[in-house]
Design a protein around this motif. Sequence first.
Motif, short mmCIF file in Angstrom:
data_model
loop_
_atom_site.label_atom_id
_atom_site.label_comp_id
_atom_site.label_asym_id
_atom_site.label_seq_id
_atom_site.Cartn_x
_atom_site.Cartn_y
_atom_site.Cartn_z
N ALA B 379 30.25 -5.44 9.41
CA ALA B 379 31.14 -5.86 10.49
C ALA B 379 30.34 -6.26 11.72
CB ALA B 379 32.12 -4.74 10.83
N ILE B 380 29.30 -5.49 12.01
CA ILE B 380 28.51 -5.77 13.20
C ILE B 380 27.76 -7.08 13.04
CG2 ILE B 380 26.50 -4.98 14.50
CD1 ILE B 380 27.43 -2.19 14.14
N GLY B 381 27.32 -7.38 11.81
CA GLY B 381 26.52 -8.58 11.61
C GLY B 381 27.34 -9.82 11.30
N GLU B 382 28.64 -9.68 11.22
CA GLU B 382 29.49 -10.79 10.82
C GLU B 382 29.54 -11.85 11.92
OE1 GLU B 382 30.90 -12.10 8.39
OE2 GLU B 382 31.83 -13.57 9.71
N THR B 383 29.48 -13.08 11.53
CA THR B 383 29.37 -14.15 12.52
C THR B 383 30.58 -15.07 12.59
OG1 THR B 383 27.04 -14.22 11.95
CG2 THR B 383 27.87 -15.96 13.36
N MET B 384 30.97 -15.68 11.47
CA MET B 384 31.90 -16.80 11.56
C MET B 384 33.27 -16.41 12.08
SD MET B 384 29.94 -19.02 11.04
CE MET B 384 31.13 -20.28 11.43
N ILE B 385 33.74 -15.24 11.63
CA ILE B 385 35.08 -14.84 12.07
C ILE B 385 35.12 -14.72 13.59
CG2 ILE B 385 36.84 -13.07 11.96
CD1 ILE B 385 35.94 -12.38 9.24
N VAL B 386 34.09 -14.10 14.14
CA VAL B 386 34.13 -13.90 15.59
C VAL B 386 33.78 -15.18 16.35
CG1 VAL B 386 33.89 -11.44 15.90
CG2 VAL B 386 31.91 -12.74 15.24
N VAL B 387 32.93 -16.01 15.76
CA VAL B 387 32.63 -17.25 16.47
C VAL B 387 33.90 -18.07 16.64
CG1 VAL B 387 31.56 -19.50 16.13
CG2 VAL B 387 30.21 -17.44 15.87
N MET B 388 34.74 -18.04 15.61
CA MET B 388 35.95 -18.86 15.70
C MET B 388 37.09 -18.16 16.42
SD MET B 388 35.70 -20.38 11.87
CE MET B 388 36.82 -21.74 11.89
N ALA B 389 37.16 -16.85 16.31
CA ALA B 389 38.34 -16.18 16.82
C ALA B 389 38.12 -15.33 18.06
CB ALA B 389 38.96 -15.30 15.73
N ALA B 390 36.89 -14.98 18.34
CA ALA B 390 36.68 -14.14 19.52
C ALA B 390 36.22 -15.01 20.68
CB ALA B 390 35.65 -13.06 19.22
N GLY B 391 36.05 -14.38 21.82
CA GLY B 391 35.79 -15.16 23.03
C GLY B 391 34.32 -15.40 23.29
N LEU B 392 34.07 -16.15 24.34
CA LEU B 392 32.70 -16.48 24.71
C LEU B 392 32.25 -15.76 25.96
CD1 LEU B 392 32.80 -20.31 24.10
CD2 LEU B 392 31.68 -18.60 22.72
N ILE B 393 33.20 -15.27 26.73
CA ILE B 393 32.84 -14.62 27.99
C ILE B 393 32.68 -13.14 27.74
CG2 ILE B 393 33.46 -14.35 30.40
CD1 ILE B 393 33.32 -17.21 29.63
N ALA B 394 31.59 -12.60 28.24
CA ALA B 394 31.32 -11.18 28.01
C ALA B 394 32.06 -10.36 29.04
CB ALA B 394 29.83 -10.91 28.11
N THR B 395 33.10 -9.67 28.55
CA THR B 395 33.85 -8.78 29.46
C THR B 395 33.64 -7.37 29.02
OG1 THR B 395 35.57 -10.31 28.73
CG2 THR B 395 36.00 -9.05 30.74
N LEU B 396 33.44 -6.48 29.96
CA LEU B 396 33.21 -5.08 29.62
C LEU B 396 34.56 -4.38 29.57
CD1 LEU B 396 31.24 -2.90 29.04
CD2 LEU B 396 30.90 -2.54 31.47
N THR B 397 35.12 -4.27 28.36
CA THR B 397 36.45 -3.67 28.26
C THR B 397 36.61 -3.05 26.89
OG1 THR B 397 38.80 -4.14 28.10
CG2 THR B 397 37.31 -5.91 27.53
N PHE B 398 37.51 -2.07 26.79
CA PHE B 398 37.83 -1.51 25.49
C PHE B 398 39.26 -1.79 25.10
CE2 PHE B 398 33.97 0.42 24.49
CZ PHE B 398 33.40 0.90 25.65
N ASN B 399 39.89 -2.69 25.80
CA ASN B 399 41.27 -3.02 25.53
C ASN B 399 41.35 -4.05 24.42
OD1 ASN B 399 43.92 -3.71 25.57
ND2 ASN B 399 44.04 -3.97 27.80
N PRO B 400 42.00 -3.72 23.32
CA PRO B 400 41.98 -4.66 22.19
C PRO B 400 42.67 -5.98 22.45
CG PRO B 400 43.31 -2.71 21.68
CD PRO B 400 42.66 -2.45 22.96
N VAL B 401 43.56 -6.07 23.44
CA VAL B 401 44.21 -7.36 23.63
C VAL B 401 43.41 -8.28 24.54
CG1 VAL B 401 46.49 -6.43 23.21
CG2 VAL B 401 45.63 -6.55 25.54
N ASP B 402 42.31 -7.79 25.05
CA ASP B 402 41.46 -8.66 25.86
C ASP B 402 40.54 -9.46 24.95
OD1 ASP B 402 41.00 -6.35 28.62
OD2 ASP B 402 42.49 -7.93 28.24
N SER B 403 39.95 -10.47 25.57
CA SER B 403 38.99 -11.27 24.81
C SER B 403 37.59 -10.75 25.12
CB SER B 403 39.13 -12.74 25.21
OG SER B 403 37.88 -13.34 25.31
N VAL B 404 36.82 -10.50 24.08
CA VAL B 404 35.44 -10.05 24.28
C VAL B 404 34.54 -10.94 23.45
CG1 VAL B 404 36.02 -7.64 24.68
CG2 VAL B 404 35.61 -8.44 22.37
N THR B 405 33.25 -10.80 23.65
CA THR B 405 32.31 -11.57 22.85
C THR B 405 31.38 -10.61 22.12
OG1 THR B 405 30.82 -13.46 22.87
CG2 THR B 405 30.50 -11.82 24.58
#
Lengths: 275, 459, 430
Positions: B379-405
């Motif tokens: 899961a930690i090393g997975e790339t494509m799913i997060v590249v397409m579905a997760a965000g690009l801005i690094a936000t320090l949060t633990f809230n699952p509805v936020d966008s993280v990178t």
Amino acid sequence: MNDAAVAEKPVSNKTIVVEDPNMNPIRVAAKNTNVFYGQKQALFDVSIDIPERSVTAFIGPSGCGKSTFLRCINRMNDTIDGCRVTGDISLDGRDIYDPSLDVVELRARVGMVFQKPNPFPKSIYDNIAYGPKIHGLARNKAELDEIVEMSLQKAGLWNEVKDRLNDSGTGLSGGQQQRLCIARAIAVSPEVILMDEPCSALDPIATAKVEELIDELKENYCIIIVTHSMQQAARVSQRTAFFHIGILVEVGPTEHIFTNPKDERTHDYITGRFG
Amino acid sequence: MAGYAFLVIIVLSLVGYYVGRSAGRGFVATGGREVHSLPGYHGAFVAVWVCLPAFVLVLLWLFLQGTIIDQVLISSLPQGYVDLADSSRVSLVLSEIKNVAAGRLFGDPSPEVESAAALYNRWETIARWAMLVAVLGLTILTLVVARTRLAPRFRARNNFERVVSGLMIFCSLVAIVTTIGIIASLLFEAWEFFKRVPVSEFLFGIRWEPQIALRADQVAGKGAFGAIPVFTGTLLIATIAMIVATPIGIYTAIYLVEYADDRVRKIVKPIMELLAGIPTVVYGFFAVLTVAPAVRETGSVLGIAVSPNSALAAGAVMGIMIIPFISSLSDDALNAVPRTMRDGSLALGATRAETMIKVMLPAAIPGIMGGVLLAMSRAIGETMIVVMAAGLIATLTFNPVDSVTTVTVQIVTLLIGDTEFDSPKTLAAFALGLVLFVVTLCLNIVALRIVQKYREQYE
Amino acid sequence: MSTADMSLPAKFDWSSQAAVARRRSRHAADHRLRWIGIVAIMIAVGLLGILLATLVSTGYRAFVQTMATVPVYINPEYVDENDPSKGNYRAIVKDTLTSLFPDVTNPRDQRDLGKLLTNNTQFMIRNKVVADPSIIGTTVEMTLPVSDPFDQLEKGVLSRELPEDQRKINDKEIGWFDALAAEGRISTPFNWGLFFNSDSRFPELAGLAGAIVGSFYALLVCFLISFPVGIAAAVYLEEFAPKNRWTDLVEVNINNLAAVPSIVFGLLGLAVFLNFFGMPRSAPLVGGMVLSLMTLPTIIIVTRASLKAVPPSIREGGLGMGASRHQVITHHVLPLALPGILTGTIIGLAQALGETAPLLLIGMNAFITSPPGGLLDASTALPTQIFIWADSPERGFVDRTSAAILVLLGFLIIMNGIAIFLRQRLERTW
């Protein structure tokens, strides 16, 4: 009878039963029991009465069905895919397949000890306490402790392990492990104890200890032991049943079977002609 | 030209084989039983000695030719034309020269570049022919030398087999070389990075804004390289994935081991393998197309504002991808528990559920834990799913509805597009890659260790 | 050894209320666990079903392409037959459409009319004229793709119900389209372009040809490198290597490499192959080399397992006849292990086909409009093409991404199918 069954049809189906007027009341009774593994039939019409508070031995060559029949009594054959059991088996007069008899209760009342000791990878205490806990036999910890101590005492293991009840059960020697398994079965207050070649994986000293234990246990439990060793059967049991290729050939008092067998097949087996 | 060189090698190897074999046959005709090896081995001996040295020569030539010619070009440029210390400048000039030489003109090149381009073309041609000649010469030389070694008592087969063994050993070392290559390249580039950005800022800083001005006139941030928000983002998404996958995977395994009959197993196992075989880019597309909008819809129905690339959507789809992993490893772990243990519990009057939960699961826990750790590493090393579905801005949060990178997203975005290889931006990707490699390596080692110890328990 | 007192404890009453209730709740717990298991499986299967349904429901549309058949008059005033490639084809396009709609006179409307057909119409006409200059001065019926908004309209994706200002095309444009349809000029044949065109900015023209060829080359390189090297390494480790610390180290290495995240291999390819060795970016050769490093551990592990499965008696028989170890392996053991090796290799290659991340890092995500001519030409690959299209905003690309995924899955199913078929056909049980 299945046409596709094993080609070797038994020569004669009648079991020779030698009655014993001094026999204890019947605990387990089987009538016309057949067992099928898929298309293959392993037991043909086995009928036998097992008396309480004594040791009954099942003997016979490998693959003759004695272990299969043993497993019928506590319905362990039900856990094998594709295994089918027909006929009547009753415990204290009650059909073991009666829907009102919970199989879970049956298996507590008919305990089993296996060929290879199989203690759980838990502590000695937890091994023994496992059965009583799930059946709710103890109302509090004190009662549970009592049951554990009593079971270990009855199995003759208490003095050896009383100071290390928290040690792992798998760390004991082979003989101790088997006595642990016997204690485990005793802990749920069974009426019958089934033993499937309990000493075949043990050295002679451990075997002697277990046989001594069986001799004491017979005062309170109905014990059925499957054994490969005729000497063991002769030493330990009061009644002996001889199985041969899925049929129960002859059953009677132990001295009788060994000194004066009525059937030729029994005679041949006893004298070592086969098996 | 490389193609012709390989052709020469192949042809001459075959020639060598036939020469050797006929020589061998000749030996047999005259010497009979004295001949050590079959004629075929004589042929193989010659062929292999023709082929291998020439093959190595071609590979070396191809790899070094570029660098050497580059050096020649740079030194041909007049002094001071380009600052030799600035490697990015140098590589730009080099590619300009090569473009001009190939006829791809963008605007008017300077006369220095044009003459260098002509020089490049000349040297390229010379190098190509030189390689061909060298290969030809080498193969003929080795053919002759090998042929002279042949004799009736010559142990051609042993020699040939030694060469083959040597090749096999070399192939076995490729794995080690690859690992060394990975570690070396990651360390090297990360080292370059840490020369510009201190390790403490990287590992403990909480602002990740890698946009730095590439040229003096660009307007951009100064560039902060604190990777904590990237790490927490990775952990957040991986945790969500594990929360989704672990219960489903383990309960699936429990059902398949204890309750399912053969028919069900025959259907479900292939389906699990299907889930495992779907490429991750497909899962990524699924996340963007279906899951993320669905999560957003649900959020708006419930009155929660959900980001379009929420950690929840990416994590959930990653969880789906991991389910077969955990399921099959747990299945193996549960099946490895000896049957007599299960029988012993059932014979005491326990239900199947009690047997499973109180006896089999505890016995299988090491194997299952190993599987969970391996899944976490995945899961930690997975790339494509997060590249397409997760965000690009690094936000320090633990809230699952936020966008993280995540680490992998950052590695990809830092390296795709216009990249100058020396800027801290691209080097940061390697620093992140180093952290990723180390973390997944540790997880894998721990997982394998646990599984091994557990297997010994039941041997 | 035993105590004197061996009396049984007070008999437990198995039929007491409490005991019966307890057994009932235990059985209930058993049923619950069973149901949770079924639910878990249903969830997993259901999710797979939703995934496939989504792909099929969006992808099927991309397998057809809306085309318009229009009469194209190659006006000799716009095209010089001595240099047909330099003609004013934009004007020809404009005239073609205005000839179909003579009452459209407003120049803005006429420009909008031109947007009905794909943007590259002028180049398509030019290519036709260059190929056959004899058609100058004649009217040719050409079937050309319509532009994406109209493609979506015809496929029902772009809803006519939406208010005009929320749509990409207004009512007037829809009116023109419908007029063409009424004349029978609109058709939706199978979208061969999806397979034979290369990538394009315009969804109606975009195809997978470049990506498929690129993937093929990369897989070829991957196979050519990892198959021999993997088998050689596995044979050595399994049959020849002494059991010592070094071989243990190699084994540990291989197992670890098999679990390294794929993106790390991309970083390796970028740093070593592209940077250090200066190999061309986006080339299938480099892609294939990176993929082979990833496939190598798989092939080694699979080959070792296949070799282990061959009984020792085979080897002993060969050695007993005086064959050398090499001969025994090549002549006896390897052929018997081959089915397992092949099956595992095909499965490994199938995994490599779906790998995206490392190919992204070595640049195989560039916008390339023609298939690669050789191993060193810049190219995309199937999974990276999917990634590129998934990012594109036009609606037509959503459908095409799904279609491309279905094509990729199709290849994977074929490859895995071959592997399973081989395994069943050639499998031996000892």
